[in-house]
Design a protein around this motif. Structure first.
Motif, PDB file in Angstrom:
ATOM      1  N   ALA A   1      -8.721   0.113  19.578  1.00 51.99           N
ATOM      2  CA  ALA A   1      -7.887  -0.338  18.559  1.00 51.99           C
ATOM      3  C   ALA A   1      -6.347  -0.236  18.637  1.00 51.99           C
ATOM      4  O   ALA A   1      -5.793   0.739  19.571  1.00 51.99           O
ATOM      5  CB  ALA A   1      -8.343   0.274  17.429  1.00 51.99           C
ATOM      6  N   HIS A   2      -5.595  -0.873  18.085  1.00 50.63           N
ATOM      7  CA  HIS A   2      -4.039  -0.858  17.870  1.00 50.63           C
ATOM      8  C   HIS A   2      -3.758  -0.498  16.479  1.00 50.63           C
ATOM      9  O   HIS A   2      -4.225  -1.329  15.583  1.00 50.63           O
ATOM     10  CB  HIS A   2      -3.549  -2.197  18.430  1.00 50.63           C
ATOM     11  N   ILE A   3      -3.444   0.587  16.281  1.00 55.12           N
ATOM     12  CA  ILE A   3      -3.118   1.262  14.811  1.00 55.12           C
ATOM     13  C   ILE A   3      -1.759   1.574  14.498  1.00 55.12           C
ATOM     14  O   ILE A   3      -0.952   2.432  15.464  1.00 55.12           O
ATOM     15  CB  ILE A   3      -4.017   2.393  14.506  1.00 55.12           C
ATOM     16  N   GLU A   4      -1.040   0.937  13.469  1.00 53.28           N
ATOM     17  CA  GLU A   4       0.184   1.656  13.166  1.00 53.28           C
ATOM     18  C   GLU A   4       0.283   1.892  11.788  1.00 53.28           C
ATOM     19  O   GLU A   4      -0.178   1.197  10.888  1.00 53.28           O
ATOM     20  CB  GLU A   4       1.189   0.553  13.622  1.00 53.28           C
ATOM     21  N   ASN A   5       1.128   2.728  11.448  1.00 53.82           N
ATOM     22  CA  ASN A   5       1.539   3.149   9.762  1.00 53.82           C
ATOM     23  C   ASN A   5       0.417   3.169   9.190  1.00 53.82           C
ATOM     24  O   ASN A   5       0.116   2.627   7.998  1.00 53.82           O
ATOM     25  CB  ASN A   5       2.533   1.741   9.387  1.00 53.82           C
ATOM     26  N   THR A   6      -0.595   3.832   9.438  1.00 53.25           N
ATOM     27  CA  THR A   6      -1.759   4.091   9.079  1.00 53.25           C
ATOM     28  C   THR A   6      -2.134   5.453   8.833  1.00 53.25           C
ATOM     29  O   THR A   6      -1.925   6.314   9.651  1.00 53.25           O
ATOM     30  CB  THR A   6      -2.715   3.301   9.387  1.00 53.25           C
ATOM     31  N   VAL A   7      -3.174   5.626   7.643  1.00 54.92           N
ATOM     32  CA  VAL A   7      -3.883   7.197   7.416  1.00 54.92           C
ATOM     33  C   VAL A   7      -5.585   6.925   7.835  1.00 54.92           C
ATOM     34  O   VAL A   7      -5.825   6.078   6.790  1.00 54.92           O
ATOM     35  CB  VAL A   7      -3.523   7.714   6.075  1.00 54.92           C
TER      36      VAL A   7
ATOM     37  N   LYS B   1      -5.759  -5.193  15.763  1.00 55.10           N
ATOM     38  CA  LYS B   1      -4.462  -4.395  15.078  1.00 55.10           C
ATOM     39  C   LYS B   1      -4.971  -4.245  13.838  1.00 55.10           C
ATOM     40  O   LYS B   1      -5.203  -5.092  12.987  1.00 55.10           O
ATOM     41  CB  LYS B   1      -3.466  -5.309  15.556  1.00 55.10           C
ATOM     42  N   ILE B   2      -4.544  -2.876  13.292  1.00 58.68           N
ATOM     43  CA  ILE B   2      -4.810  -2.388  12.243  1.00 58.68           C
ATOM     44  C   ILE B   2      -3.438  -1.785  11.487  1.00 58.68           C
ATOM     45  O   ILE B   2      -2.900  -0.784  12.443  1.00 58.68           O
ATOM     46  CB  ILE B   2      -6.018  -1.209  12.023  1.00 58.68           C
ATOM     47  N   VAL B   3      -2.718  -2.112  10.637  1.00 60.08           N
ATOM     48  CA  VAL B   3      -1.403  -1.889  10.284  1.00 60.08           C
ATOM     49  C   VAL B   3      -1.461  -1.471   8.389  1.00 60.08           C
ATOM     50  O   VAL B   3      -2.356  -2.073   7.939  1.00 60.08           O
ATOM     51  CB  VAL B   3      -0.323  -2.805  10.332  1.00 60.08           C
ATOM     52  N   ASN B   4      -0.623  -0.672   8.172  1.00 55.92           N
ATOM     53  CA  ASN B   4      -0.350  -0.313   6.823  1.00 55.92           C
ATOM     54  C   ASN B   4      -1.617  -0.178   5.853  1.00 55.92           C
ATOM     55  O   ASN B   4      -2.124  -0.647   5.156  1.00 55.92           O
ATOM     56  CB  ASN B   4       0.337  -1.499   6.258  1.00 55.92           C
ATOM     57  N   SER B   5      -2.622   0.745   6.603  1.00 57.74           N
ATOM     58  CA  SER B   5      -3.978   0.957   6.060  1.00 57.74           C
ATOM     59  C   SER B   5      -4.167   2.454   5.724  1.00 57.74           C
ATOM     60  O   SER B   5      -3.838   3.372   6.269  1.00 57.74           O
ATOM     61  CB  SER B   5      -4.873   0.259   6.941  1.00 57.74           C
TER      62      SER B   5
END
Length: 357
Positions: free
Chosen positions: A304-310, A322-326
């Motif tokens: 996965a590509h993960i950014e700005n996420t918890v 791509k998983i963002v702002n999650s």
């Protein structure tokens, strides 16, 4: 001086994350929010701390914090029951506080600069209360302080339609024991709650001076998913490098990164800090963890590509997406499904969720 951390409330604005756990234990940079309050109190020299609990999440909070010895403090638990307002919560701690002054700290707040200046200022004077303030763009949503040219507090009002200033009370207070008599005289507000701003106003009308400290650094109320992500970003940008896990040859790690004990970054994985990866987590080959991301313990990220996420933890994310702002709850699973190729996805999902992409 004693400390009081308010940890009641239902966490309705953080659902579904809080359907199965208290909001004060949601992690920011892989540390539960309530621990920031405990640390701020200890750093201000306050080691006797009362934690006020509501109906929900009391067992989880007590199990997590224990008697406080792991944090170098002594914790006493106080049951509020129904959440009838901040002043009501403070009033339940009267026996615990006794004749001491005390700091009251909302357990879902994070404050960048700590509380030592507020405490020191209160102790240096003769005040009935001290309040932490910050200038806000939407004062109608807060308790607001009106101050004169000398920055002396002259009036407080809760969520005013016509705010007298933009100085908001941010949820950290210092009180003398006189506040308990003020609370006894309060009537519920239009919200059906005993308002702490009304209690401070009572102190003013009784002739007590009110100290104030305007916070220069950042402050976050972590009551909503977007606030958790913003607090995570703010905390991560101030963290220091900590590499106690394993980074395999061929992994690419740049920027400020924290990798916990027994965590592994495999060959071919890419991490761009600031990032926090907790213990027992595996970042597999082909995965990309971008800035301002926290990955909780015992999690697997594969492809996965993960950014700005918890990612709270104990999860498996095995999609080539791509998983963002999650904000992704504990024990969640996100995996690929054929035929879906969007550019990115945004999630707020609860514990034990199973998402196919």
């Amino acid at each position: 001086m004693k400390g009081l951390i308010l940890s009641g409330g239902t966490g309705s604005r953080l659902r579904p994350i809080t359907h199965t756990g208290p909001k004060q234990l949601v992690p920011v940079a892989n540390k539960p929010v309530i621990e920031y309050a405990v640390e701020d109190l200890k750093n201000a020299g306050i080691t006797e701390i009362g934690v006020v609990l509501g109906h929900k999440g009391r067992e989880e909070i007590q199990e997590h914090l224990g008697d406080g010895s792991d944090y170098g403090v002594e914790i006493t638990y106080i049951i509020q029951g129904n959440p009838l307002g901040l002043a009501h919560a403070a009033g339940t701690a009267r026996d615990f506080v006794g004749d001491d002054d005390f700091v009251m700290y909302l357990g879902d707040n994070i404050l960048n600069e700590g509380i030592s200046e507020l405490v020191d200022s209160f102790e240096a004077g003769n005040y009935g209360a001290g309040i932490a303030l910050q200038r806000v763009d939407n004062p109608q949503a807060f308790g607001i302080a009106d101050v004169d040219d000398d920055e002396t507090v002259t009036r407080l009002v809760e969520k005013p339609d016509d705010p007298p200033s933009n100085l908001a009370l941010i949820g950290i207070y210092v009180f003398s024991p006189a506040v308990f008599d003020a609370i006894e005289r309060l009537e519920p507000s239009w919200r059906g709650e005993l308002e702490i701003t009304d209690a401070i106003q009572e102190l003013l009308e009784d002739g007590f001076a009110i100290d104030s400290h305007t916070v220069d650094g950042w402050w976050k109320d972590t009551g909503k998913p977007k606030d958790i992500l913003e607090a995570n970003r703010l905390v991560l940008q101030d963290t220091e490098q900590l590499l106690t896990g394993t980074i395999k040859d061929g992994a690419e790690v740049t920027g400020t990164v924290q990798i916990g004990e027994s965590a592994t970054v495999q060959n071919g994985a890419v991490i761009r800090g600031p990032v926090s990866i907790d213990s027992g987590t595996t970042i597999a080959s082909g995965s990309y963890i971008g800035p301002y991301t926290s990955i909780g313990p015992n999690t697997t990220i594969d492809g996965a590509h993960i950014e700005n996420t918890v990612v709270i933890g104990e999860s498996r994310i095995t999609c080539d997406e791509k998983i963002v702002n999650s904000l992704i709850g504990r024990a969640s699973e996100i995996e690929s499904a054929k035929g879906l190729l969007p550019d990115g996805h945004r999630f707020v999902i609860g514990e034990n969720s199973n998402v196919k992409l």
